[in-house]
Motif scaffolding. Sequence first.
Motif: not given
Length: 203
Positions: A157-160, A162-163
């Motif tokens: 997912p895009a939110s994950a 990024d890390s």
Amino acid sequence: MSRTRRMPMAEAVTLGLVATGAVSIAVAALTGAVSRATEIFASPVAVDLPVHDVKMPEITDAAGVASAELTQSVVTFETLDAGTRWLLFAESALPALATILVCMTLWWLGYSLIRQRAFRRSMVPVIGAAAVALVAAGMIAPLLGGIARAQAVEHLPASAADSFWTFLVQLDGAPIGWGVALALIASAFEVGRRLQHDTEGLV
């Protein structure tokens, strides 16, 4: 080099042990590659992904610790496309192949020394193949692994995502250096073979 003088027993035993050890290491490398293939092509598959800017506050707050952050995370994917799996397999298969070729070169060299025929015509291409395999393992394998991990990050997912690093390649110069060294050794064997041929012609 005399072909009739017998090699001392101690030297023959030592070379035999070296040759046997090389074969054992080659078998272990092959077994490891097969085991890794089983893990990669199974489902689910665990992938080591490099992360950035992920702090560890529970350690950072400890006395005497200036900072702490994660550099890698193991993410297990239920589904992963075949192309990414093949890239991951190639990343581990190339070093295994290089190890096998180097070990087979050592075995052939040990056998040739026992037979007192070190400067065989086949020695140069054998050592050269091992040198090329080492350079390829040092340069191509990390690149394939970086591409595979970049494709794996796209499944997150895009939110994950990024890390994680979008694309990161970490080269190890040691195999490349050993490959260059083996190439020089191959050149030395070629010179020795020519000198031996010229000497035998004079005799």
